[in-house]
Motif scaffolding. Structure first.
Motif, PDB file in Angstrom:
ATOM      1  N   TYR B  26       0.826  -1.201   0.000  1.00 56.31           N
ATOM      2  CA  TYR B  26       0.000   0.000   0.000  1.00 56.31           C
ATOM      3  C   TYR B  26       0.863   1.255   0.000  1.00 56.31           C
ATOM      4  CZ  TYR B  26      -3.781   3.174   1.296  1.00 56.31           C
ATOM      5  OH  TYR B  26      -4.696   4.200   1.320  1.00 56.31           O
ATOM      6  N   LEU B  27       0.816   1.992  -1.098  1.00 53.45           N
ATOM      7  CA  LEU B  27       1.619   3.216  -1.221  1.00 53.45           C
ATOM      8  C   LEU B  27       0.738   4.407  -1.590  1.00 53.45           C
ATOM      9  CD1 LEU B  27       4.661   1.631  -3.099  1.00 53.45           C
ATOM     10  CD2 LEU B  27       4.584   2.354  -0.706  1.00 53.45           C
ATOM     11  N   ASP B  28      -0.412   4.463  -0.951  1.00 50.89           N
ATOM     12  CA  ASP B  28      -1.373   5.529  -1.217  1.00 50.89           C
ATOM     13  C   ASP B  28      -1.859   6.124   0.106  1.00 50.89           C
ATOM     14  OD1 ASP B  28      -3.041   7.231  -2.559  1.00 50.89           O
ATOM     15  OD2 ASP B  28      -4.583   5.721  -2.968  1.00 50.89           O
ATOM     16  N   HIS B  29      -0.914   6.411   1.005  1.00 52.22           N
ATOM     17  CA  HIS B  29      -1.278   6.910   2.330  1.00 52.22           C
ATOM     18  C   HIS B  29      -1.915   8.291   2.299  1.00 52.22           C
ATOM     19  CE1 HIS B  29       1.222   3.504   3.370  1.00 52.22           C
ATOM     20  NE2 HIS B  29       0.781   3.585   4.604  1.00 52.22           N
ATOM     21  N   ILE B  30      -1.681   9.038   1.226  1.00 50.13           N
ATOM     22  CA  ILE B  30      -2.274  10.375   1.144  1.00 50.13           C
ATOM     23  C   ILE B  30      -3.794  10.273   0.960  1.00 50.13           C
ATOM     24  CG2 ILE B  30      -1.950  10.725  -1.356  1.00 50.13           C
ATOM     25  CD1 ILE B  30      -1.158  13.384   1.313  1.00 50.13           C
ATOM     26  N   HIS B 321       6.499   9.933 -18.532  1.00 52.68           N
ATOM     27  CA  HIS B 321       6.124  10.450 -19.841  1.00 52.68           C
ATOM     28  C   HIS B 321       5.689   9.347 -20.795  1.00 52.68           C
ATOM     29  CE1 HIS B 321       7.425  14.583 -19.014  1.00 52.68           C
ATOM     30  NE2 HIS B 321       8.258  13.984 -18.180  1.00 52.68           N
ATOM     31  N   TYR B 322       4.801   9.715 -21.690  1.00 53.15           N
ATOM     32  CA  TYR B 322       4.269   8.874 -22.789  1.00 53.15           C
ATOM     33  C   TYR B 322       3.257   7.832 -22.344  1.00 53.15           C
ATOM     34  CZ  TYR B 322       8.784  10.716 -24.183  1.00 53.15           C
ATOM     35  OH  TYR B 322       9.857  11.533 -24.352  1.00 53.15           O
ATOM     36  N   VAL B 323       2.931   7.751 -21.052  1.00 51.96           N
ATOM     37  CA  VAL B 323       1.849   6.852 -20.650  1.00 51.96           C
ATOM     38  C   VAL B 323       0.858   7.604 -19.763  1.00 51.96           C
ATOM     39  CG1 VAL B 323       3.017   4.629 -20.891  1.00 51.96           C
ATOM     40  CG2 VAL B 323       3.225   5.890 -18.768  1.00 51.96           C
ATOM     41  N   GLU B 324      -0.335   7.029 -19.648  1.00 51.79           N
ATOM     42  CA  GLU B 324      -1.405   7.698 -18.922  1.00 51.79           C
ATOM     43  C   GLU B 324      -1.515   7.097 -17.525  1.00 51.79           C
ATOM     44  OE1 GLU B 324      -5.553   8.535 -17.718  1.00 51.79           O
ATOM     45  OE2 GLU B 324      -4.591   6.603 -18.013  1.00 51.79           O
ATOM     46  N   GLY B 325      -1.851   7.929 -16.556  1.00 51.61           N
ATOM     47  CA  GLY B 325      -1.822   7.532 -15.151  1.00 51.61           C
ATOM     48  C   GLY B 325      -2.773   6.418 -14.759  1.00 51.61           C
ATOM     49  N   GLU B 326      -4.028   6.515 -15.197  1.00 53.55           N
ATOM     50  CA  GLU B 326      -4.999   5.520 -14.753  1.00 53.55           C
ATOM     51  C   GLU B 326      -4.610   4.126 -15.209  1.00 53.55           C
ATOM     52  OE1 GLU B 326      -9.663   4.901 -15.329  1.00 53.55           O
ATOM     53  OE2 GLU B 326      -8.192   3.617 -16.290  1.00 53.55           O
ATOM     54  N   MET B 331      -2.788  -1.292 -13.781  1.00 54.43           N
ATOM     55  CA  MET B 331      -1.812  -2.359 -14.006  1.00 54.43           C
ATOM     56  C   MET B 331      -1.064  -2.686 -12.702  1.00 54.43           C
ATOM     57  SD  MET B 331       0.126  -2.887 -17.437  1.00 54.43           S
ATOM     58  CE  MET B 331      -1.402  -3.580 -17.987  1.00 54.43           C
ATOM     59  N   LEU B 332      -0.736  -1.665 -11.937  1.00 56.28           N
ATOM     60  CA  LEU B 332      -0.072  -1.886 -10.648  1.00 56.28           C
ATOM     61  C   LEU B 332      -1.015  -2.620  -9.692  1.00 56.28           C
ATOM     62  CD1 LEU B 332       1.585   1.617 -10.216  1.00 56.28           C
ATOM     63  CD2 LEU B 332       2.807  -0.525 -10.507  1.00 56.28           C
ATOM     64  N   ASP B 333      -2.273  -2.249  -9.743  1.00 54.02           N
ATOM     65  CA  ASP B 333      -3.253  -2.881  -8.862  1.00 54.02           C
ATOM     66  C   ASP B 333      -3.396  -4.367  -9.183  1.00 54.02           C
ATOM     67  OD1 ASP B 333      -5.229  -2.825  -6.800  1.00 54.02           O
ATOM     68  OD2 ASP B 333      -6.765  -2.920  -8.345  1.00 54.02           O
ATOM     69  N   GLU B 334      -3.296  -4.697 -10.479  1.00 55.27           N
ATOM     70  CA  GLU B 334      -3.337  -6.107 -10.894  1.00 55.27           C
ATOM     71  C   GLU B 334      -2.239  -6.901 -10.195  1.00 55.27           C
ATOM     72  OE1 GLU B 334      -5.161  -7.919 -13.514  1.00 55.27           O
ATOM     73  OE2 GLU B 334      -6.551  -6.383 -12.810  1.00 55.27           O
ATOM     74  N   LYS B 335      -1.121  -6.229  -9.928  1.00 50.74           N
ATOM     75  CA  LYS B 335       0.012  -6.891  -9.286  1.00 50.74           C
ATOM     76  C   LYS B 335       0.094  -6.522  -7.802  1.00 50.74           C
ATOM     77  CE  LYS B 335       2.160  -7.617 -13.597  1.00 50.74           C
ATOM     78  NZ  LYS B 335       2.648  -6.556 -14.495  1.00 50.74           N
ATOM     79  N   LYS B 391       8.218  -0.726 -13.005  1.00 49.91           N
ATOM     80  CA  LYS B 391       9.091  -0.702 -14.168  1.00 49.91           C
ATOM     81  C   LYS B 391       8.499  -1.548 -15.304  1.00 49.91           C
ATOM     82  CE  LYS B 391      13.884  -1.293 -15.392  1.00 49.91           C
ATOM     83  NZ  LYS B 391      15.198  -1.797 -15.032  1.00 49.91           N
ATOM     84  N   ASP B 392       8.014  -2.748 -14.968  1.00 52.44           N
ATOM     85  CA  ASP B 392       7.394  -3.622 -15.970  1.00 52.44           C
ATOM     86  C   ASP B 392       6.147  -2.974 -16.571  1.00 52.44           C
ATOM     87  OD1 ASP B 392       9.322  -5.428 -15.358  1.00 52.44           O
ATOM     88  OD2 ASP B 392       8.021  -6.805 -14.224  1.00 52.44           O
ATOM     89  N   SER B 393       5.340  -2.361 -15.707  1.00 54.05           N
ATOM     90  CA  SER B 393       4.099  -1.745 -16.186  1.00 54.05           C
ATOM     91  C   SER B 393       4.397  -0.597 -17.142  1.00 54.05           C
ATOM     92  CB  SER B 393       3.277  -1.203 -15.014  1.00 54.05           C
ATOM     93  OG  SER B 393       3.044  -2.217 -14.086  1.00 54.05           O
TER      94      SER B 393
END
Lengths: 173, 415
Positions: B26-30, B321-326, B331-335, B391-393
């Protein structure tokens, strides 16, 4: 999770990623301003979409839509592919969240542009420039939006066209 | 700090037939912190035997009142305030609404001007938009590329009918810390009420209402390992302010309605722990953030937002750069790595973040921004795992990005 399982499946393993070398048609829509950008390249053989590939900068829905629309177009005649609608792409994906429906518009638009580009080239018309501005951008530069769901609104709209809530107070950017 | 690895964060999906427990990093403490084990203990302890209404005039009521006032004392202690200056609320947004609308409507007919900045939280911006509909004027100050407000600009913006200055302590998207003490000096000299939205910083960094010279400060428990849905507004005594919720005499007539006792007990405990553990916590999260930052620097085309030093210790905002946040977040959530791409309060929105645009970030980079915010339960090993997944994502998504392809084509031409 706001997305259907089909959307997630296409997002995890998108089909037809890439760019065809020497394509017969190129369709590019969107702009980073609205968060989505899509390029579809096609190869046409005997009036049929022989191969189709996409490149997308965008959210999960935009990627799933790209994958689905290219799947749907593959093997169809040019006329059939031209009749693929935004609605049918969204339906094939098991639906999209309200605020992501515009992504399905992007998918069908990119495909139609690629086909139009192919038809233009065949007729000897000048092909479109790649950096030509597209209408999609204007939809997100509206001045008013719904305070409940962030939908862009007409200046004097009494109700939000997406969530149906009364919008007596308009929020301006 | 006690043993923080005594538990791992688990998410139980409430699907009756197939209950799954997923282990996540969990890296969304904000967006909200997990409950500290001692906070959980205090809350479950309270719920066992207490149900009273604090203003009831009997033993059961008295017991609740005692718990309420103990919690108030602890929250006050966290920000060097008097207990009588703390008003409990349903969270940061309510406190912000109370501070801004309450101060505006208490000011009388002739005073109509408010000063703010371009990078405030939605609760500040939308409260002000509401006031503008009622005839108030708002001056919104620009920020520099780090997101800093210039105190000199605040002074220049003050006019004869200025009621309120509202500038946040720490920005919740880029972490930049605003010069609140300097602004506080100006507002004190000019006799103007000063509110700071300190939700993202109270409980994370030291906060002293006198040193900073603020009259109103909003805070929320779920930023320092307390429960969600409970917060407080600091109101310096003699500050002119109207209540937002009318009714009974609770909270010194400043917020009617029976208090959220279980939440408040949790917030009190969380405040006590935050004060006690703050130096150790800060050191821990800084170490994690630095480790993650160092790894990020090995990926091409990543830029960091916010101020390099004047920043929340646990937050890092960067554009891939060159990719979209959502798509990255999904993709991170999948992992099983949880990060966010923008303020949680704006997640449904498709607009590029107003904070990033205000600091001069272009639209594409704003859309490709991730917010990393670590906490006291994270470990250094988790930074490695999270980084590898990220990095993979990034590689996967860049591979299908038309913007990245154009960039590579351009690089090739230049060679």
């Amino acid at each position: 999770m706001q997305y259907s399982e089909t959307v997630m499946e296409h997002f995890r393993n998108p089909h037809n990623v890439g760019r065809i070398e020497n394509p017969d048609g190129v369709g590019e829509v969107g702009n980073p301003v609205c968060g989505d950008m899509m390029t579809i390249t096609i190869k046409v053989k005997d009036n049929k979409i022989d191969d189709v590939k996409f490149e997308t900068f965008g959210c999960g829905a935009a990627i799933a839509v790209s994958s689905m629309v290219t799947d749907m177009a593959k093997g169809k005649t040019v006329e059939e592919a031209m009749n693929i609608t935004n609605k049918s792409v969204a339906e094939h994906l098991g639906g999209l969240p309200q605020n992501k429906l515009h992504c399905s518009n992007l998918g069908a638009d990119a495909l139609h542009r690629a086909i139009q580009d192919y038809l233009d080239r065949k007729e000897g018309r000048v092909r479109r420039r790649e950096d030509e501005p597209v209408e999609h951008v204007t939809a997100h530069e509206g001045h008013c939006y719904c305070p409940y769901c962030d939908m862009d609104l007409e200046e004097e709209a009494p109700y939000c066209i997406r969530c149906g809530k009364p919008t007596l107070i308009h929020y301006h950017d | 700090m006690e043993n923080l690895r005594s538990f791992t964060i688990t998410i139980e999906k409430a699907v009756p037939e197939r209950e799954v427990i997923v282990q996540t990093i969990y890296l969304d403490h904000i967006s909200g912190t997990p409950l500290h084990p001692q906070v959980k203990e205090a809350m479950t302890g309270y719920i066992q035997g207490n149900f009273g209404n604090p203003i009831s005039q009997h033993k059961i009521g008295d017991a609740a009142m005692e718990a309420l006032e103990t919690a108030r004392e602890k929250v006050a202690n966290l920000i060097n305030a008097k207990a009588s200056e703390i008003v409990f609320a349903s969270g940061g947004s309510e406190s912000v609404n109370h501070a801004i609308k309450g101060a505006a409507f208490a000011a009388g007919e002739k005073k109509r001007h408010i000063i703010t900045s371009n990078i405030e939280h939605q609760s500040v911006q939308k409260s002000l938009r509401m006031l503008m509909k009622h005839g108030f004027r708002v001056t919104s100050l620009p920020v520099d590329r780090y997101g800093l407000v210039d105190p000199g600009e605040v002074e220049k913006a003050i006019s004869d009918d200025t009621i309120l200055v509202t500038i946040m302590r720490a920005n919740n998207e880029i972490g930049t810390l605003e010069p609140i003490a300097e602004i506080g000096k100006i507002t004190r000299t000019r006799g103007i009420t000063f509110h700071t939205d300190a939700v993202a910083s109270i409980g994370v960094l030291p906060f002293d209402v006198d040193e900073l010279g603020v009259d109103l400060a909003s805070l929320a428990a779920n930023q320092f390992y307390g429960p969600p849905g409970v917060g407080a507004l600091y109101i310096r005594s003699k500050t002119r302010i109207m209540p937002l919720i009318d009714g009974g005499i609770q909270e010194n007539n400043q917020r009617a309605g029976t208090q959220n006792m279980i939440g408040i007990v949790g917030m009190g405990k969380a405040a006590e722990l935050a004060k006690k553990e703050m130096p150790a916590r800060t050191e821990h999260v800084l170490r994690l953030k630095r480790a993650f930052t160092d790894r990020l620097k090995t990926i091409e085309d990543i830029t960091f937002h916010g101020h390099p030093e004047l920043c929340l210790p646990h937050l890092l905002s960067f554009a891939v750069h060159y990719v979209e946040g959502e798509s990255m977040v999904l993709m991170l959530d999948e992992k099983n790595v949880c990060l966010s791409t923008r303020s949680a309060c704006a997640s449904g929105s498709l607009r590029a973040s107003h904070v990033l645009i205000a600091t001069g970030v272009d639209y594409a980079a704003a859309q490709g921004t991730l917010i990393f915010s670590c906490g006291i339960m994270n470990t250094i090993e988790e930074m490695d795992t999270a980084f590898d997944v990220l990095k993979d994502s990034i590689a996967f998504l860049r591979n299908m990005s038309p913007l990245y392809r154009k960039k590579r084509d351009k690089d090739r031409e230049e060679k």
